[in-house]
Scaffold this active site. Structure first.
Site, PDB file in Angstrom:
ATOM      1  N   TRP A 130       0.794  -1.221   0.000  1.00 50.72           N
ATOM      2  CA  TRP A 130       0.000   0.000   0.000  1.00 50.72           C
ATOM      3  C   TRP A 130       0.831   1.277   0.000  1.00 50.72           C
ATOM      4  O   TRP A 130       0.314   2.346  -0.318  1.00 50.72           O
ATOM      5  CB  TRP A 130      -0.905   0.017   1.237  1.00 50.72           C
ATOM      6  CG  TRP A 130      -0.163  -0.300   2.516  1.00 50.72           C
ATOM      7  CD1 TRP A 130      -0.096  -1.508   3.131  1.00 50.72           C
ATOM      8  CD2 TRP A 130       0.640   0.592   3.302  1.00 50.72           C
ATOM      9  NE1 TRP A 130       0.694  -1.440   4.254  1.00 50.72           N
ATOM     10  CE2 TRP A 130       1.168  -0.141   4.380  1.00 50.72           C
ATOM     11  CE3 TRP A 130       0.967   1.941   3.192  1.00 50.72           C
ATOM     12  CZ2 TRP A 130       2.000   0.420   5.346  1.00 50.72           C
ATOM     13  CZ3 TRP A 130       1.807   2.506   4.160  1.00 50.72           C
ATOM     14  CH2 TRP A 130       2.306   1.747   5.213  1.00 50.72           C
ATOM     15  N   ASN A 131       2.111   1.206   0.351  1.00 52.11           N
ATOM     16  CA  ASN A 131       2.846   2.454   0.586  1.00 52.11           C
ATOM     17  C   ASN A 131       3.190   3.217  -0.691  1.00 52.11           C
ATOM     18  O   ASN A 131       3.327   4.434  -0.675  1.00 52.11           O
ATOM     19  CB  ASN A 131       4.100   2.200   1.422  1.00 52.11           C
ATOM     20  CG  ASN A 131       5.048   1.195   0.794  1.00 52.11           C
ATOM     21  OD1 ASN A 131       4.630   0.287   0.071  1.00 52.11           O
ATOM     22  ND2 ASN A 131       6.329   1.343   1.070  1.00 52.11           N
ATOM     23  N   PRO A 182      -3.513  -5.828  -5.928  1.00 52.32           N
ATOM     24  CA  PRO A 182      -2.989  -4.717  -5.145  1.00 52.32           C
ATOM     25  C   PRO A 182      -3.449  -4.808  -3.701  1.00 52.32           C
ATOM     26  O   PRO A 182      -4.320  -5.601  -3.356  1.00 52.32           O
ATOM     27  CB  PRO A 182      -3.599  -3.498  -5.835  1.00 52.32           C
ATOM     28  CG  PRO A 182      -4.921  -3.997  -6.335  1.00 52.32           C
ATOM     29  CD  PRO A 182      -4.680  -5.441  -6.728  1.00 52.32           C
ATOM     30  N   GLY A 238       6.511  -6.586  -0.393  1.00 52.14           N
ATOM     31  CA  GLY A 238       5.857  -6.754   0.892  1.00 52.14           C
ATOM     32  C   GLY A 238       6.861  -7.035   1.983  1.00 52.14           C
ATOM     33  O   GLY A 238       8.059  -6.787   1.830  1.00 52.14           O
ATOM     34  N   SER A 239       6.393  -7.568   3.072  1.00 51.87           N
ATOM     35  CA  SER A 239       7.255  -7.826   4.221  1.00 51.87           C
ATOM     36  C   SER A 239       8.079  -9.084   4.007  1.00 51.87           C
ATOM     37  O   SER A 239       7.738  -9.953   3.188  1.00 51.87           O
ATOM     38  CB  SER A 239       6.409  -7.989   5.487  1.00 51.87           C
ATOM     39  OG  SER A 239       5.661  -9.199   5.429  1.00 51.87           O
ATOM     40  N   GLU A 248      10.721  -7.802  -3.508  1.00 51.68           N
ATOM     41  CA  GLU A 248      11.362  -6.696  -2.806  1.00 51.68           C
ATOM     42  C   GLU A 248      10.716  -6.647  -1.439  1.00 51.68           C
ATOM     43  O   GLU A 248       9.528  -6.361  -1.300  1.00 51.68           O
ATOM     44  CB  GLU A 248      11.167  -5.396  -3.576  1.00 51.68           C
ATOM     45  CG  GLU A 248      11.952  -4.232  -2.998  1.00 51.68           C
ATOM     46  CD  GLU A 248      11.056  -3.223  -2.328  1.00 51.68           C
ATOM     47  OE1 GLU A 248      11.223  -3.054  -1.088  1.00 51.68           O
ATOM     48  OE2 GLU A 248      10.211  -2.626  -2.991  1.00 51.68           O
ATOM     49  N   LEU A 249      11.519  -6.960  -0.422  1.00 44.79           N
ATOM     50  CA  LEU A 249      10.983  -7.145   0.929  1.00 44.79           C
ATOM     51  C   LEU A 249      11.420  -5.996   1.835  1.00 44.79           C
ATOM     52  O   LEU A 249      11.623  -4.881   1.379  1.00 44.79           O
ATOM     53  CB  LEU A 249      11.439  -8.504   1.455  1.00 44.79           C
ATOM     54  CG  LEU A 249      11.104  -9.689   0.526  1.00 44.79           C
ATOM     55  CD1 LEU A 249      11.649 -10.985   1.085  1.00 44.79           C
ATOM     56  CD2 LEU A 249       9.611  -9.786   0.270  1.00 44.79           C
ATOM     57  N   CYS A 259      10.444   1.529   2.261  1.00 46.71           N
ATOM     58  CA  CYS A 259      11.374   0.433   2.553  1.00 46.71           C
ATOM     59  C   CYS A 259      12.831   0.834   2.425  1.00 46.71           C
ATOM     60  O   CYS A 259      13.704   0.232   3.052  1.00 46.71           O
ATOM     61  CB  CYS A 259      11.077  -0.765   1.652  1.00 46.71           C
ATOM     62  SG  CYS A 259      11.079  -0.361  -0.100  1.00 46.71           S
ATOM     63  N   GLU A 283      13.389  -3.035  11.302  1.00 45.23           N
ATOM     64  CA  GLU A 283      12.803  -1.966  10.495  1.00 45.23           C
ATOM     65  C   GLU A 283      11.612  -1.374  11.238  1.00 45.23           C
ATOM     66  O   GLU A 283      10.707  -2.093  11.650  1.00 45.23           O
ATOM     67  CB  GLU A 283      12.347  -2.529   9.147  1.00 45.23           C
ATOM     68  CG  GLU A 283      11.714  -1.503   8.237  1.00 45.23           C
ATOM     69  CD  GLU A 283      11.214  -2.107   6.930  1.00 45.23           C
ATOM     70  OE1 GLU A 283      11.188  -1.387   5.919  1.00 45.23           O
ATOM     71  OE2 GLU A 283      10.847  -3.303   6.935  1.00 45.23           O
ATOM     72  N   GLU A 334      13.869  -4.796 -10.175  1.00 42.56           N
ATOM     73  CA  GLU A 334      12.824  -4.106 -10.910  1.00 42.56           C
ATOM     74  C   GLU A 334      13.406  -2.818 -11.464  1.00 42.56           C
ATOM     75  O   GLU A 334      14.012  -2.044 -10.729  1.00 42.56           O
ATOM     76  CB  GLU A 334      11.620  -3.822 -10.006  1.00 42.56           C
ATOM     77  CG  GLU A 334      10.943  -5.102  -9.510  1.00 42.56           C
ATOM     78  CD  GLU A 334       9.729  -4.866  -8.650  1.00 42.56           C
ATOM     79  OE1 GLU A 334       8.783  -5.660  -8.742  1.00 42.56           O
ATOM     80  OE2 GLU A 334       9.733  -3.884  -7.876  1.00 42.56           O
TER      81      GLU A 334
END
Length: 475
Positions: A148-149, A173, A225-226, A247-248, A281, A379, A456
């Site tokens: 969502w960010n 999404p 995501g996480s 991408e975590l 992130c 984090e 990416e």
């Protein structure tokens, strides 16, 4: 707010059989009813994606390039609408929302051109009269999951390279920010891609994630995501041997060396740290400041942080919006209080704001932080700058690397030699020296270790959506 869209399956918008409220992080009130797909609707989307693979391939790279340029044109024409949607759903300042949509447009422009450059090669064979041909082909149906960010940039990073490669996509999404993805998919609808090339489903994990992961026709999944979710996805992907890229999380170190340009470092760092309320992130989380600059750095940081106006992102003078939900607000407050109880000094902020509603938290600065405190070791994903000191370059680098994450890392120095040593030593997929500008369509974005795999953006961004085929041709 979402009535004009819905689920997007096989080239058309359709009203869902179920829906769920989307809540504003500013007012805490419902923004509207967003679609919530059933498992059967998700399977319909997968069927449509599978059927679209052949016509997508037959378009060829040049045909897909033209379509992606049309999508980018449509996106640019809807910039104001999209930026307002981003700011409404996330609460981030409207200027930041507009820049994010611009980054998303860039992804489609970049990968439109990459679609024309999916090259193979010819290698001489040891067999007389033979040759090897190495060609690249689309992996197949792609399942794309986004957070969502960055509700525009993240879907664009997956949709654009997948379509450029000739892969059809089922996009799922975040249910907290579905509207931005709907606008993007509507722009792709205007590009006249084959029906089923792009499908959008929102909803629960059992109704969306599970069918995608269980379907053997899905040959690749991409996640932002996480780390916890990424670990589970890797396990689930193993059952059908899907290709994965993800991408975590991140817990980026920032090193302020004794020769840093202090004002430049402060101006860039404060703006970056509190962008999107720290819910980024790649934002710097762990601040290592040389002991000779510590007091001046903290003073300058607090001065700049105190000038940030916290409020509704739709207001033009807002510098920082809210956290995404109540749970994040409570988690951030708990992290700050835990650090203070453990001996950290609260230099600024450290509390909720006085707004009557919304998930607002003050820009927060902590000093005297130790490496084992939760605010430093994990984090925090919020508006917290955790600051500690160091004495030597070797110490700073060793402590910066003492983390299982490896997404991004930063340093400020005037020395080219020190910059090269730092870049070579830091364990991260991306390193910024005197800069935080790492996200661009032409550059590969991604991490190492527990921060994920794959890239990416850049020429590398299309690689995960292609398989390599070897042919031996003898006459």
């Amino acid at each position: 707010m979402y009535e004009q869209f819905g689920l997007f399956i096989n080239g058309e918008w359709r009203k869902p059989t179920q829906s769920a409220d989307v809540f504003s992080p500013v007012t805490e009130k419902s923004l509207g009813q967003a679609p919530a797909a059933t498992a059967d609707e998700t399977i319909e989307a997968l069927n449509a994606a599978a059927a679209a693979l052949r016509p997508l391939r037959e378009m060829g790279g040049f045909g897909r390039a033209d379509a992606l340029h049309k999508a980018a044109d449509a996106m640019i024409a809807r910039t104001d609408e999209a930026a307002r949607m981003i700011a409404t759903e996330t609460g981030k300042p409207i200027a930041q929302a507009g820049r994010e949509w611009g980054l998303a447009c860039d992804q489609f422009r970049w990968f439109a051109e990459e679609a024309r450059r999916i090259y193979g090669r010819i290698v001489d064979s040891r067999v007389l009269g033979g040759r090897f041909e190495i060609t690249r082909e689309a992996v197949g149906v792609v399942g794309a999951f986004t957070a969502w960010n960055f509700p525009a940039a993240l879907p664009a990073r997956k949709l654009a390279p997948a379509l450029a490669a000739g892969c059809s996509v089922v996009l799922r999404p975040s249910s907290q920010t579905p509207g931005v993805a709907m606008i993007m998919v509507d722009c792709l609808r205007a590009a006249n891609l084959p029906d089923g090339s792009v499908n959008l489903v929102c909803g629960s994990t059992s109704n969306t994630y599970a069918p995608i992961m269980e379907d053997a026709r899905v040959r690749k999944v991409s996640l932002t995501g996480s780390t916890r979710v990424g670990q589970q996805m890797i396990r689930d992907a193993a059952d059908t041997v899907k290709k994965v890229s993800m991408e975590l999380g991140g817990n980026a170190p920032l090193i302020i060396y004794d020769d840093a340009d202090l004002d430049a470092a402060l101006d860039a760092t404060v703006a970056t740290k509190f962008a999107n309320c720290g819910q980024v992130c790649v934002t710097p989380d762990r601040f290592f400041v040389h002991e000779s600059l510590h007091d001046a750095f903290v003073t300058g940081f607090v001065e700049r942080a105190s000038m940030i106006k916290v409020g509704d992102g739709l207001e033009p003078d807002t510098g920082m919006g809210p956290l995404i939900n109540q749970r994040r607000l409570e988690e951030i407050d708990a992290i700050v209080q835990n650090a203070v109880q453990a001996g950290a000094t609260l230099a600024h902020g450290g509390a909720r704001t006085s707004h009557n509603s919304g998930h607002f938290y003050q820009p927060t600065v902590l000093t005297n932080v130790s490496d084992d405190m939760k605010v430093f070791a994990e984090e925090n994903f919020g508006p917290i700058a955790a600051i500690t000191t160091f004495s030597t370059e070797e110490e700073a680098l060793a402590r910066a690397n003492a983390c299982e994450m490896g997404l991004s890392a930063y340093a400020f120095t005037r020395s080219p030699d020190r910059a090269r040593r730092t870049t070579a030593t830091l364990k991260a997929g991306m390193v910024g020296i005197n800069s935080f500008a790492l996200a661009a369509s032409e550059a590969p974005f991604g991490g190492t270790n527990f921060s994920g795999m794959g890239r990416e953006g850049g020429i590398e961004g299309i690689e995960d959506y292609l398989d390599t085929k070897l042919s031996q041709i003898v006459f």
